[in-house]
Design a protein around this motif. Structure first.
Motif, mmCIF file in Angstrom:
data_model
loop_
_atom_site.group_PDB
_atom_site.id
_atom_site.type_symbol
_atom_site.label_atom_id
_atom_site.label_comp_id
_atom_site.label_asym_id
_atom_site.label_seq_id
_atom_site.Cartn_x
_atom_site.Cartn_y
_atom_site.Cartn_z
ATOM 1 N N CYS A 38 0.953 -1.246 0.016
ATOM 2 C CA CYS A 38 -0.117 0.010 -0.033
ATOM 3 C C CYS A 38 0.832 1.107 -0.137
ATOM 4 O O CYS A 38 2.029 1.329 0.342
ATOM 5 N N SER A 40 0.664 3.612 1.854
ATOM 6 C CA SER A 40 0.661 4.247 3.225
ATOM 7 C C SER A 40 2.006 3.188 3.856
ATOM 8 O O SER A 40 2.467 3.641 4.690
ATOM 9 N N ASP A 41 2.313 2.220 3.451
ATOM 10 C CA ASP A 41 3.310 1.299 3.875
ATOM 11 C C ASP A 41 4.446 2.114 3.570
ATOM 12 O O ASP A 41 5.629 1.804 4.403
ATOM 13 N N HIS A 43 4.845 5.041 4.291
ATOM 14 C CA HIS A 43 5.499 6.125 5.401
ATOM 15 C C HIS A 43 6.264 5.327 6.318
ATOM 16 O O HIS A 43 6.758 6.066 6.853
ATOM 17 N N TYR A 121 1.190 -2.054 11.197
ATOM 18 C CA TYR A 121 1.436 -0.621 10.997
ATOM 19 C C TYR A 121 1.740 0.178 12.245
ATOM 20 O O TYR A 121 1.458 1.275 12.766
ATOM 21 N N ASP A 162 -8.697 -2.523 1.576
ATOM 22 C CA ASP A 162 -8.284 -1.124 1.813
ATOM 23 C C ASP A 162 -8.645 -0.125 0.697
ATOM 24 O O ASP A 162 -9.256 0.866 0.685
ATOM 25 N N THR A 166 -11.078 2.560 0.959
ATOM 26 C CA THR A 166 -10.550 3.965 1.200
ATOM 27 C C THR A 166 -11.056 4.887 0.207
ATOM 28 O O THR A 166 -11.357 6.179 0.534
ATOM 29 N N GLY A 255 -1.028 13.257 1.200
ATOM 30 C CA GLY A 255 -0.801 12.983 2.687
ATOM 31 C C GLY A 255 0.569 13.406 2.915
ATOM 32 O O GLY A 255 1.166 14.459 2.359
ATOM 33 N N ASP A 289 4.626 17.033 8.950
ATOM 34 C CA ASP A 289 4.236 16.713 7.727
ATOM 35 C C ASP A 289 4.546 17.775 6.497
ATOM 36 O O ASP A 289 4.804 19.061 6.837
ATOM 37 N N GLY A 311 -5.137 10.907 2.289
ATOM 38 C CA GLY A 311 -3.883 10.716 2.415
ATOM 39 C C GLY A 311 -3.287 10.677 3.937
ATOM 40 O O GLY A 311 -4.011 11.316 4.739
ATOM 41 N N VAL A 312 -2.411 9.924 4.396
ATOM 42 C CA VAL A 312 -2.146 9.906 5.858
ATOM 43 C C VAL A 312 -1.420 10.974 6.190
ATOM 44 O O VAL A 312 -0.304 11.349 5.508
ATOM 45 N N GLN A 336 -9.065 7.645 8.688
ATOM 46 C CA GLN A 336 -9.039 6.353 8.091
ATOM 47 C C GLN A 336 -10.171 5.769 7.701
ATOM 48 O O GLN A 336 -11.203 6.026 8.145
#
Length: 392
Positions: A38, A40-41, A43, A121, A162, A166, A255, A289, A311-312, A336
């Protein structure tokens, strides 16, 4: 079993780790047949390393076959084919009953002040071993699963973990008026799928990215695009094609690691060099961020419009242009994805017609053992990589 493990910043490896087993009556164990990498992985790969430990098993987008069930695993039985949502939720608490599975009272990570536990996570979300592995223990399995038919390939259903919910929530939270307009910032997996969903629902979609392959994917589905590197000012470019207004809604699918945020990138890099216990405190109390995408969203959205953040983001003291946001009367909706809230809406689209193009959504399907190279390629946005399915 073999599993993808975090070893340090920009370092993952496939290692032999203990097989999962039933630990609680509500557990199940599945044999993973497909599992995704993903966005987000990345990050964890790049920014959130201070919350990781060497050997942590990554991944939160798996599906497979039930191998073992605890005595309180509901209607699950050995042999069921299931997709596992990325968040762990009980299905019966106050928040689950409100469709807010990401806030599940049963699995909240209270020592970190966070919501529901997530697979793979970091300690922020419970340090639960993830699904980029041959097998996965599923806590709260009586609810944390989606049963799917056995007659279609994994690619038809794996994104229910996901990507699909999402992206669906991103569109729902964007509150696009009927026949309205939406800008999607970032055409990685979530942005790409959100653009497809919004277009399918009748919106005019403008997709923004700087990676040629990602722009081309959107264009092939009839979505308007803007190459971020080809314009001087994104807000002006969007207003030029929307009668000077901007779009009704904006989805930020980028994100915390947005391009064009040089100062914040330097802060992120500096925090990454600190000892973990210092870095964790800095990230928990500072604005770390890279906010380029969010700032663009504030500029692009029309007055009275809505910004949907999928986005995270991870900072707690990020500077925001409150005067502009207040003056433009912008609405924000974020968080989320509450996966199981949206499954019943999505399943009718996973038909042979495949209107969202899920069967061909992955750009790469590779063996689990090749995950380290895939992480590096994905992080660099190289080789046209948008979505990766790993096969254990």
């Amino acid at each position: 079993m073999r599993a993808v493990t975090w070893q340090g910043k920009r370092s993952v490896s496939v290692e032999s780790v203990p097989d999962p087993k039933i630990e609680e009556p509500t557990d199940a164990v599945i044999k993973v047949t497909s599992t995704n990498i993903c966005g987000s992985d990345l990050h964890l790969y790049e920014v959130l390393g201070p919350f990781m430990r060497p050997g942590d098993v990554l991944g939160h987008e798996p599906m497979g076959i039930v191998e073992e069930v605890g005595p309180e695993a509901g209607d699950l039985k050995v042999g069921d084919r299931v997709v596992i949502p990325f968040q762990i939720s009980c299905g019966s608490c106050l928040f689950c009953n409100q469709g807010l599975m990401t806030q599940c009272e049963t699995t909240q990570v209270r020592d970190q002040g966070m919501g529901a536990a997530l697979f793979g996570y970091s300690e922020l979300y419970g340090s639960v071993p993830g699904g980029q592995a041959e097998y996965l223990r599923v806590p709260q399995a009586q609810f944390t699963h989606v049963k799917v038919p056995a007659d279609k390939p994994d690619s038809r259903y794996v994104y229910l973990s996901d990507v699909l919910p999402t992206a669906w929530q991103a569109v729902a939270y964007a509150e696009i008026p009927r026949g309205g307009t939406v800008t999607v910032l970032g055409l990685g997996p979530i942005g790409d799928m959100a653009a497809r969903i919004a277009s399918h629902q009748g919106a005019r979609v403008i997709g923004v990215d700087r990676v040629p392959e990602r722009l081309a994917r959107a264009q092939e589905r009839g979505i308007e695009t803007i190459d971020l590197d080809a314009v001087d000012n994104l807000g002006d470019a969007v207003r030029d094609v929307t009668g000077g207004l901007g779009t009704d809604s904006v989805i930020d699918a980028v994100g915390m690691e947005a391009h064009g945020s040089l100062v914040n990138k330097l802060v992120q890099d500096a925090v990454g060099l600190l000892p973990d216990f210092v870095a964790r405190k800095a990230m928990s109390e500072a604005g770390v961020d890279r906010l380029g995408a969010f700032y663009s969203a504030i500029d692009v959205v029309r007055r009275g419009g809505t910004i949907s953040l999928s986005g995270v983001y991870g900072g707690t003291a990020d500077p925001l242009p409150m005067l502009t946001m207040f003056d433009k009367q912008i609405r924000l909706h974020m968080g989320q994805a509450n996966v199981k809230r949206w499954v019943d809406d999505i399943l009718p689209l996973l038909t042979d017609d495949d209107p969202l193009g899920v069967d061909t959504f992955a750009t790469h399907e590779i063996p689990l053992e090749e995950a380290p190279q895939a992480y590096e390629t994905f992080q660099k946005k190289a080789d046209g990589m948008v979505k990766v399915i790993l096969k254990p």
